[in-house]
Design a protein around this motif. Structure first.
Motif, PDB file in Angstrom:
ATOM      1  N   ALA A  15       0.231   1.783   3.722  1.00 15.44           N
ATOM      2  CA  ALA A  15      -0.716   2.878   3.967  1.00 15.44           C
ATOM      3  C   ALA A  15      -2.118   2.327   4.222  1.00 15.44           C
ATOM      4  O   ALA A  15      -2.820   2.786   5.139  1.00 15.44           O
ATOM      5  N   ARG A  16      -2.542   1.338   3.425  1.00 14.28           N
ATOM      6  CA  ARG A  16      -3.858   0.728   3.649  1.00 14.28           C
ATOM      7  C   ARG A  16      -3.908   0.003   4.984  1.00 14.28           C
ATOM      8  O   ARG A  16      -4.926   0.037   5.684  1.00 14.28           O
ATOM      9  N   TYR A  17      -2.810  -0.642   5.329  1.00 16.51           N
ATOM     10  CA  TYR A  17      -2.751  -1.365   6.603  1.00 16.51           C
ATOM     11  C   TYR A  17      -2.899  -0.408   7.776  1.00 16.51           C
ATOM     12  O   TYR A  17      -3.645  -0.688   8.727  1.00 16.51           O
ATOM     13  N   ARG A  18      -2.210   0.728   7.733  1.00 16.23           N
ATOM     14  CA  ARG A  18      -2.332   1.687   8.832  1.00 16.23           C
ATOM     15  C   ARG A  18      -3.771   2.173   8.993  1.00 16.23           C
ATOM     16  O   ARG A  18      -4.278   2.288  10.119  1.00 16.23           O
ATOM     17  N   ARG A  19      -4.436   2.423   7.885  1.00 17.26           N
ATOM     18  CA  ARG A  19      -5.837   2.836   7.972  1.00 17.26           C
ATOM     19  C   ARG A  19      -6.708   1.716   8.541  1.00 17.26           C
ATOM     20  O   ARG A  19      -7.637   1.965   9.334  1.00 17.26           O
TER      21      ARG A  19
ATOM     22  N   HIS B 261       9.465  -4.870  -1.244  1.00 22.94           N
ATOM     23  CA  HIS B 261       8.383  -5.321  -2.103  1.00 22.94           C
ATOM     24  C   HIS B 261       7.933  -4.174  -2.991  1.00 22.94           C
ATOM     25  O   HIS B 261       7.913  -3.011  -2.576  1.00 22.94           O
ATOM     26  N   ARG B 262       7.538  -4.519  -4.206  1.00 22.61           N
ATOM     27  CA  ARG B 262       7.198  -3.487  -5.187  1.00 22.61           C
ATOM     28  C   ARG B 262       5.995  -2.644  -4.767  1.00 22.61           C
ATOM     29  O   ARG B 262       5.842  -1.498  -5.213  1.00 22.61           O
ATOM     30  N   GLU B 263       5.119  -3.168  -3.888  1.00 24.95           N
ATOM     31  CA  GLU B 263       3.931  -2.430  -3.433  1.00 24.95           C
ATOM     32  C   GLU B 263       4.002  -2.095  -1.950  1.00 24.95           C
ATOM     33  O   GLU B 263       2.981  -1.809  -1.334  1.00 24.95           O
ATOM     34  N   ARG B 264       5.201  -2.084  -1.384  1.00 29.57           N
ATOM     35  CA  ARG B 264       5.311  -1.952   0.070  1.00 29.57           C
ATOM     36  C   ARG B 264       4.603  -0.700   0.595  1.00 29.57           C
ATOM     37  O   ARG B 264       3.827  -0.753   1.557  1.00 29.57           O
ATOM     38  N   ASP B 265       4.856   0.453   0.014  1.00 27.31           N
ATOM     39  CA  ASP B 265       4.342   1.699   0.566  1.00 27.31           C
ATOM     40  C   ASP B 265       2.821   1.780   0.477  1.00 27.31           C
ATOM     41  O   ASP B 265       2.155   2.173   1.445  1.00 27.31           O
ATOM     42  N   ALA B 266       2.254   1.419  -0.672  1.00 23.12           N
ATOM     43  CA  ALA B 266       0.804   1.487  -0.829  1.00 23.12           C
ATOM     44  C   ALA B 266       0.103   0.503   0.102  1.00 23.12           C
ATOM     45  O   ALA B 266      -0.928   0.825   0.716  1.00 23.12           O
TER      46      ALA B 266
ATOM     47  N   ARG C 141      -2.431 -11.011  12.329  1.00 26.07           N
ATOM     48  CA  ARG C 141      -1.307 -10.069  12.240  1.00 26.07           C
ATOM     49  C   ARG C 141      -1.665  -8.734  12.883  1.00 26.07           C
ATOM     50  O   ARG C 141      -0.797  -8.049  13.429  1.00 26.07           O
ATOM     51  N   ALA C 142      -2.947  -8.374  12.844  1.00 26.34           N
ATOM     52  CA  ALA C 142      -3.388  -7.079  13.369  1.00 26.34           C
ATOM     53  C   ALA C 142      -3.331  -7.007  14.890  1.00 26.34           C
ATOM     54  O   ALA C 142      -3.378  -5.910  15.457  1.00 26.34           O
ATOM     55  N   MET C 143      -3.232  -8.139  15.580  1.00 25.97           N
ATOM     56  CA  MET C 143      -3.220  -8.120  17.050  1.00 25.97           C
ATOM     57  C   MET C 143      -1.873  -8.536  17.630  1.00 25.97           C
ATOM     58  O   MET C 143      -1.746  -8.702  18.842  1.00 25.97           O
ATOM     59  N   ALA C 144      -0.859  -8.678  16.779  1.00 31.68           N
ATOM     60  CA  ALA C 144       0.463  -9.062  17.298  1.00 31.68           C
ATOM     61  C   ALA C 144       0.927  -8.054  18.339  1.00 31.68           C
ATOM     62  O   ALA C 144       0.896  -6.843  18.121  1.00 31.68           O
ATOM     63  N   GLY C 145       1.348  -8.552  19.482  1.00 30.79           N
ATOM     64  CA  GLY C 145       1.821  -7.697  20.572  1.00 30.79           C
ATOM     65  C   GLY C 145       0.728  -7.139  21.451  1.00 30.79           C
ATOM     66  O   GLY C 145       1.019  -6.429  22.423  1.00 30.79           O
TER      67      GLY C 145
ATOM     68  N   ALA D  47      -4.201  -8.731   5.367  1.00 28.13           N
ATOM     69  CA  ALA D  47      -3.549  -9.858   4.692  1.00 28.13           C
ATOM     70  C   ALA D  47      -2.501  -9.371   3.701  1.00 28.13           C
ATOM     71  O   ALA D  47      -1.417  -9.963   3.592  1.00 28.13           O
ATOM     72  N   ALA D  48      -2.788  -8.305   2.971  1.00 23.78           N
ATOM     73  CA  ALA D  48      -1.806  -7.802   2.010  1.00 23.78           C
ATOM     74  C   ALA D  48      -0.536  -7.356   2.719  1.00 23.78           C
ATOM     75  O   ALA D  48       0.585  -7.631   2.252  1.00 23.78           O
ATOM     76  N   GLN D  49      -0.681  -6.664   3.851  1.00 22.17           N
ATOM     77  CA  GLN D  49       0.506  -6.268   4.615  1.00 22.17           C
ATOM     78  C   GLN D  49       1.295  -7.488   5.072  1.00 22.17           C
ATOM     79  O   GLN D  49       2.527  -7.548   4.948  1.00 22.17           O
ATOM     80  N   LEU D  50       0.580  -8.474   5.573  1.00 17.56           N
ATOM     81  CA  LEU D  50       1.238  -9.703   6.020  1.00 17.56           C
ATOM     82  C   LEU D  50       1.971 -10.379   4.873  1.00 17.56           C
ATOM     83  O   LEU D  50       3.127 -10.806   5.023  1.00 17.56           O
ATOM     84  N   TYR D  51       1.352 -10.482   3.722  1.00 13.66           N
ATOM     85  CA  TYR D  51       1.969 -11.187   2.602  1.00 13.66           C
ATOM     86  C   TYR D  51       3.175 -10.432   2.063  1.00 13.66           C
ATOM     87  O   TYR D  51       4.152 -11.059   1.617  1.00 13.66           O
ATOM     88  N   VAL D  52       3.149  -9.107   2.103  1.00 12.31           N
ATOM     89  CA  VAL D  52       4.353  -8.339   1.765  1.00 12.31           C
ATOM     90  C   VAL D  52       5.479  -8.688   2.732  1.00 12.31           C
ATOM     91  O   VAL D  52       6.632  -8.922   2.327  1.00 12.31           O
TER      92      VAL D  52
END
Length: 447
Positions: free
Chosen positions: A436-440, A428-433, A65-69, A104-109
């Protein structure tokens, strides 16, 4: 795996004592179809909108997911899967457990918000980049399980056995070293993970591909698995793979597998893009599921799965988002149908007089195979927003077609997994948190 291996039934001992005969497997397939294929309407109207069963994503490599595009620039006039793989290897080398967890957490959200409630995670990023195991050999697997727990998605974790770099048994390259296991260490990893599995976790087995797992190793692993273990394998994705298998083993990949293993409803064959007529019939008779990953197969230029012939043979299938250049069951199903239309130059391929709705036929297909491919028999639910403009005036009979073939707006409103609401009003209930971790994580991976 010596180059002079010829096709034979010398792996027949992979079949355990008392293995089912072909008629028995066919009977089980019919029973499974009756058990898992919805007989009533798939659609229920509720106070919150249109309710449908949750969808299983049968094939995922979460880190990709991190290399899409990021692989859409020409590197060779004949760019293909094999040149894309170089970009993937470069990205794979940068991951550690914490980065895997964040991605993975970003993807699963994203999966949950799109209507996927179960994911089959085909996981081969096992070790440190230099190939040495982490202090906890299951560290990367645990990062994926933690991401699933944090987001509430069901997961069938499929640790991958990856041993050789090709059908000629060449060693893994330096970039593949972190993927590799010997059989004993691989089975030990499965034992450790099964001991820690929870209600929303299944631990299965993934054989990376015939080119990456020698026949003797395949025999040993299959013999050691619990009877209820799911087995997934990449197969016949690229013509180069088919040609090399014919050259070394004297048979096409799917033909060789069906001749040399007890392939049944526990098995999921990923891609199976390049099949001849006998292989289409053989997979259908076996009761195995094919995981079709349309958006990834299109992105990589793999080819088109022979859907109409496979449906006519009674074959079982599902969808996966694979490299996650798209995370949408709508897009997987839509482009599965559209690819067939482009090839056949006619409309409404995945339909019949018995099942005239293309959307309903497609959705019933993915639901019918879900339990056998994932190991979960579930009643998860997604709810589509009845107020969405693209669903205006919808009725039970056309709701699924309207959802799949009516634009790109995500109209999934709520998602319940194991009775717990994880997505409400599209978020998703944890979307924002998680984001934020995904961007980092992406900054760390690209920095």
């Amino acid at each position: 795996m010596a180059a002079n291996i010829a096709p034979s039934n010398n792996i027949g001992s992979m079949r355990p004592p008392g293995a089912r005969s072909l008629p028995q497997r066919a009977s089980r397939l019919r029973d499974n179809a009756r058990m898992h294929t919805p007989t009533a309407s798939l659609v229920t109207r509720t106070a919150r909108g249109w309710a449908l069963p949750g969808i299983a994503n049968l094939h995922s490599h979460a880190f990709q997911r991190a290399m899409a595009g990021m692989a859409e620039r020409q590197t060779d006039p004949a760019d293909s899967f094999w040149t894309w793989r170089e970009t993937m290897y470069a990205m794979a080398a940068r991951f550690d457990p914490e980065l895997v967890h964040a991605v993975a957490a970003q993807l699963y959200v994203e999966m949950l918000e799109a209507g996927y409630t179960t994911v089959c995670e085909f996981h081969y990023l096992h070790h440190a980049p230099d190939g040495r195991p982490y202090a906890n050999a299951d560290a990367m697997s645990q990062a994926l399980l933690r991401a699933a727990r944090d987001t509430g998605i069901r997961i069938t974790l499929l640790p991958v056995l990856y041993m050789t770099g090709g059908f000629d048994a060449r060693p893994l390259s330096e970039r593949q070293r972190r993927f590799g296991h010997e059989v004993e260490a691989y089975l030990r990893l499965l034992d450790v993970l099964r001991a820690d599995a929870g209600e929303r976790v299944r631990i299965g087995c993934a054989l990376h591909s015939l080119r990456a797992v020698p026949p003797q190793a395949m025999r040993e692993v299959i013999a050691a698995l619990p009877n209820d273990s799911r087995v997934h394998i990449h197969i016949a994705e690229q013509m180069a793979e088919v040609d090399e298998c014919v050259a070394v083993r004297g048979a096409r990949p799917v033909q060789w597998l069906l001749d040399n293993a007890d392939v049944d409803a526990r098995w999921t064959l990923v891609h199976a893009t390049h099949l001849d007529a006998a292989e289409v019939q053989g997979i259908a008779r076996s009761g195995a599921t094919v995981a079709i990953c349309t958006t990834t197969e299109a992105n990589l230029g793999d080819g088109l799965f022979p859907l109409r012939d496979y449906l006519d043979a009674g074959g079982r299938w599902g969808v996966g988002s694979d490299s996650h250049i798209s995370v949408s069951p709508v897009e997987e199903l839509r482009w599965l149908e559209y690819g067939q239309r482009l090839r056949a130059q006619r409309r409404n391929i995945a339909s019949s007089m018995r099942s005239p709705s293309v959307g309903t036929t497609l959705l019933q297909g993915v639901l019918a195979s879900s339990a056998d491919s994932t190991g979960f028999a579930v009643d998860d639910r997604i709810v589509l927003d009845a107020e969405a403009p693209i669903l205006s005036g919808a009725v039970d009979a056309d709701l699924v077609d309207r959802w799949i073939f009516s634009g790109n707006a995500n109209v999934v409103r709520d998602v319940d997994v194991a009775g717990v609401r994880v997505v409400e009003d599209g978020r998703h209930r944890e979307r924002d948190a998680v984001a934020a971790r995904y961007r980092r994580a992406i900054q760390a991976l690209l920095g």
